[in-house]
Design a protein around this motif. Structure first.
Motif: not given
Length: 97
Positions: A47-52, A57-67
């Motif tokens: 989910l993080i990779e697809a959302g990024a 944006v880079p996946a390494g700069e993302c987090r998953a929280s509250n759906s």
């Protein structure tokens, strides 16, 4: 669209420790915690990779929280629902037969 596939009595679905297809109270959690934790982590990473990718944006700069997948630098967000409905199908790990 989602398809639900119920398992049959194929031995590939058997619990690796007990050798049978079963669930039962606390046994289900205790016996399968590691496998379920790994499956959850793989889903979160996907989910993080697809959302990024959707936000550019880079996946390494993302987090998953509250759906949601959240870009920590800008606060941009994309919901899991949008990722799943608009995203491409991907599979983590080797394909299973």
């Amino acid at each position: 669209m989602m398809n639900i596939q119920l398992v049959d009595n194929d031995p590939k679905f058997n619990d690796p420790v007990l050798g049978a297809l079963l669930t039962g109270g606390s046994w289900s959690v205790r016996m399968n915690f590691d496998a379920m934790s790994r499956a959850g982590a793989a889903g979160r990473i996907t989910l993080i990779e697809a959302g990024a990718a959707m936000m550019g944006v880079p996946a390494g700069e993302c987090r998953a929280s509250n759906s949601q997948v959240i870009h920590t630098n800008t606060g941009k967000k994309v919901s899991y629902a949008r990722i799943v409905s608009e995203g491409k199908r991907a599979r983590c790990g080797p394909p299973t037969s």
